[in-house]
Design a protein around this motif. Sequence first.
Motif, PDB file in Angstrom:
ATOM      1  N   PHE A  23       0.835  -1.188   0.000  1.00 51.24           N
ATOM      2  CA  PHE A  23       0.000   0.000   0.000  1.00 51.24           C
ATOM      3  C   PHE A  23       0.882   1.254   0.000  1.00 51.24           C
ATOM      4  CE2 PHE A  23      -2.684   3.176   2.171  1.00 51.24           C
ATOM      5  CZ  PHE A  23      -3.818   3.104   1.390  1.00 51.24           C
ATOM      6  N   LEU A  24       0.510   2.264  -0.787  1.00 54.06           N
ATOM      7  CA  LEU A  24       1.270   3.507  -0.865  1.00 54.06           C
ATOM      8  C   LEU A  24       1.075   4.302   0.417  1.00 54.06           C
ATOM      9  CD1 LEU A  24       2.985   5.432  -2.593  1.00 54.06           C
ATOM     10  CD2 LEU A  24       0.861   6.409  -3.432  1.00 54.06           C
ATOM     11  N   LEU A  25       2.181   4.563   1.134  1.00 54.18           N
ATOM     12  CA  LEU A  25       2.106   5.210   2.438  1.00 54.18           C
ATOM     13  C   LEU A  25       2.549   6.669   2.434  1.00 54.18           C
ATOM     14  CD1 LEU A  25       3.577   2.327   4.587  1.00 54.18           C
ATOM     15  CD2 LEU A  25       1.184   2.979   4.402  1.00 54.18           C
ATOM     16  N   SER A  26       3.051   7.191   1.329  1.00 56.09           N
ATOM     17  CA  SER A  26       3.580   8.556   1.338  1.00 56.09           C
ATOM     18  C   SER A  26       2.496   9.582   1.650  1.00 56.09           C
ATOM     19  CB  SER A  26       4.273   8.880   0.025  1.00 56.09           C
ATOM     20  OG  SER A  26       3.352   8.774  -1.041  1.00 56.09           O
ATOM     21  N   GLY A  27       1.309   9.409   1.142  1.00 58.21           N
ATOM     22  CA  GLY A  27       0.212  10.322   1.441  1.00 58.21           C
ATOM     23  C   GLY A  27      -0.257  10.186   2.879  1.00 58.21           C
ATOM     24  N   ILE A  28      -0.176   8.978   3.438  1.00 57.96           N
ATOM     25  CA  ILE A  28      -0.585   8.756   4.824  1.00 57.96           C
ATOM     26  C   ILE A  28       0.353   9.482   5.772  1.00 57.96           C
ATOM     27  CG2 ILE A  28      -1.009   6.994   6.572  1.00 57.96           C
ATOM     28  CD1 ILE A  28      -2.993   6.965   4.229  1.00 57.96           C
ATOM     29  N   ALA A  29       1.653   9.442   5.491  1.00 57.55           N
ATOM     30  CA  ALA A  29       2.616  10.136   6.342  1.00 57.55           C
ATOM     31  C   ALA A  29       2.368  11.643   6.321  1.00 57.55           C
ATOM     32  CB  ALA A  29       4.038   9.817   5.879  1.00 57.55           C
ATOM     33  N   GLN A  30       2.019  12.196   5.164  1.00 56.90           N
ATOM     34  CA  GLN A  30       1.708  13.622   5.076  1.00 56.90           C
ATOM     35  C   GLN A  30       0.431  13.932   5.851  1.00 56.90           C
ATOM     36  OE1 GLN A  30       1.417  14.422   0.925  1.00 56.90           O
ATOM     37  NE2 GLN A  30       3.592  14.172   0.540  1.00 56.90           N
ATOM     38  N   PHE A  31      -0.544  13.040   5.756  1.00 62.85           N
ATOM     39  CA  PHE A  31      -1.818  13.217   6.455  1.00 62.85           C
ATOM     40  C   PHE A  31      -1.607  13.201   7.963  1.00 62.85           C
ATOM     41  CE2 PHE A  31      -5.727  11.371   8.247  1.00 62.85           C
ATOM     42  CZ  PHE A  31      -6.644  12.333   7.835  1.00 62.85           C
ATOM     43  N   MET A  32      -0.836  12.256   8.444  1.00 69.53           N
ATOM     44  CA  MET A  32      -0.569  12.160   9.873  1.00 69.53           C
ATOM     45  C   MET A  32       0.317  13.313  10.343  1.00 69.53           C
ATOM     46  SD  MET A  32      -2.363   9.658  10.710  1.00 69.53           S
ATOM     47  CE  MET A  32      -1.867   9.367  12.374  1.00 69.53           C
ATOM     48  N   GLY A  33       1.262  13.734   9.520  1.00 63.64           N
ATOM     49  CA  GLY A  33       2.128  14.850   9.878  1.00 63.64           C
ATOM     50  C   GLY A  33       1.378  16.170   9.942  1.00 63.64           C
ATOM     51  N   GLY A  34       0.285  16.281   9.222  1.00 63.38           N
ATOM     52  CA  GLY A  34      -0.530  17.498   9.237  1.00 63.38           C
ATOM     53  C   GLY A  34      -1.565  17.497  10.337  1.00 63.38           C
ATOM     54  N   GLY A  35      -1.489  16.547  11.282  1.00 60.44           N
ATOM     55  CA  GLY A  35      -2.435  16.493  12.384  1.00 60.44           C
ATOM     56  C   GLY A  35      -3.807  16.011  11.957  1.00 60.44           C
ATOM     57  N   GLY A  36      -3.862  15.140  10.960  1.00 59.82           N
ATOM     58  CA  GLY A  36      -5.137  14.608  10.497  1.00 59.82           C
ATOM     59  C   GLY A  36      -5.779  15.452   9.418  1.00 59.82           C
ATOM     60  N   VAL A  37      -5.090  16.484   8.974  1.00 64.87           N
ATOM     61  CA  VAL A  37      -5.593  17.347   7.901  1.00 64.87           C
ATOM     62  C   VAL A  37      -4.627  17.211   6.726  1.00 64.87           C
ATOM     63  CG1 VAL A  37      -6.144  19.709   7.221  1.00 64.87           C
ATOM     64  CG2 VAL A  37      -6.566  18.956   9.558  1.00 64.87           C
ATOM     65  N   PHE A  38      -5.174  16.953   5.550  1.00 67.08           N
ATOM     66  CA  PHE A  38      -4.316  16.792   4.381  1.00 67.08           C
ATOM     67  C   PHE A  38      -3.804  18.150   3.949  1.00 67.08           C
ATOM     68  CE2 PHE A  38      -3.607  16.442  -0.230  1.00 67.08           C
ATOM     69  CZ  PHE A  38      -2.620  15.489  -0.199  1.00 67.08           C
ATOM     70  N   VAL A  39      -2.474  18.299   3.933  1.00 67.35           N
ATOM     71  CA  VAL A  39      -1.826  19.533   3.499  1.00 67.35           C
ATOM     72  C   VAL A  39      -1.147  19.233   2.170  1.00 67.35           C
ATOM     73  CG1 VAL A  39      -0.124  21.289   4.078  1.00 67.35           C
ATOM     74  CG2 VAL A  39      -1.425  20.165   5.897  1.00 67.35           C
ATOM     75  N   PRO A  40      -1.703  19.713   1.050  1.00 67.63           N
ATOM     76  CA  PRO A  40      -1.080  19.398  -0.252  1.00 67.63           C
ATOM     77  C   PRO A  40       0.259  20.093  -0.391  1.00 67.63           C
ATOM     78  CG  PRO A  40      -2.872  20.953  -0.546  1.00 67.63           C
ATOM     79  CD  PRO A  40      -2.882  20.539   0.905  1.00 67.63           C
ATOM     80  N   GLN A  41       1.215  19.351  -0.931  1.00 62.83           N
ATOM     81  CA  GLN A  41       2.527  19.933  -1.185  1.00 62.83           C
ATOM     82  C   GLN A  41       2.476  20.681  -2.498  1.00 62.83           C
ATOM     83  OE1 GLN A  41       5.291  16.674  -1.140  1.00 62.83           O
ATOM     84  NE2 GLN A  41       5.680  16.927   1.027  1.00 62.83           N
ATOM     85  N   GLN A  42       3.199  21.794  -2.559  1.00 62.47           N
ATOM     86  CA  GLN A  42       3.227  22.561  -3.796  1.00 62.47           C
ATOM     87  C   GLN A  42       4.110  21.856  -4.803  1.00 62.47           C
ATOM     88  OE1 GLN A  42       4.498  26.483  -2.793  1.00 62.47           O
ATOM     89  NE2 GLN A  42       2.470  27.105  -2.126  1.00 62.47           N
TER      90      GLN A  42
END
Length: 168
Positions: A23-42
């Motif tokens: 399973f692709l986890l890179s988006g999950i790490a960003q989601f968890m790092g943002g405190g449960g809010v998805f922060v899109p990278q520029q």
Amino acid sequence: MFCPNCGQEQNSIQSRFCSRCGFLLSGIAQFMGGGGVFVPQQNQKQMEPSVRVKGLKRGGKMILAGLILVPLLGILTEFFRLPQVFVGLAALMTFWGGILRMIYALIFEGGEKETLEEKFARMRGKIKNRENESQFLPPQQSNPVSGYAPPNVGSWRETGEFTRQNRN
């Protein structure tokens, strides 16, 4: 961190894929790092300056290089008793070259973020992809199995017979 798909514990947050299910986890790490809010990278292309801005910066760098190079050459020509033509050529190339580069950037280069070479490479990639895409299966390339008939007994040849026929 645990995989949300299979529950496997991951060795590090830097893991891109789950070691058990893939399973692709890179988006999950960003989601968890943002405190449960998805922060899109520029996107990196958005942060990169346009071709026009790059040209203006290069012209400015040429002028600044001239501010250092011309007086330095003036001192060196006096010290080593060299002709003053070197100072004039350096001033012409750096100052006027920088100004001409900036004018060129303002007139001919647009605000796009990619150069012409990058555009052509991207367009070539699209054209190649269109050529490879097909909506239909390719035509049949071989004979069906039902059309196969084994050779008759005695009708096959030895390899030595082929060379004898070619010589005649």
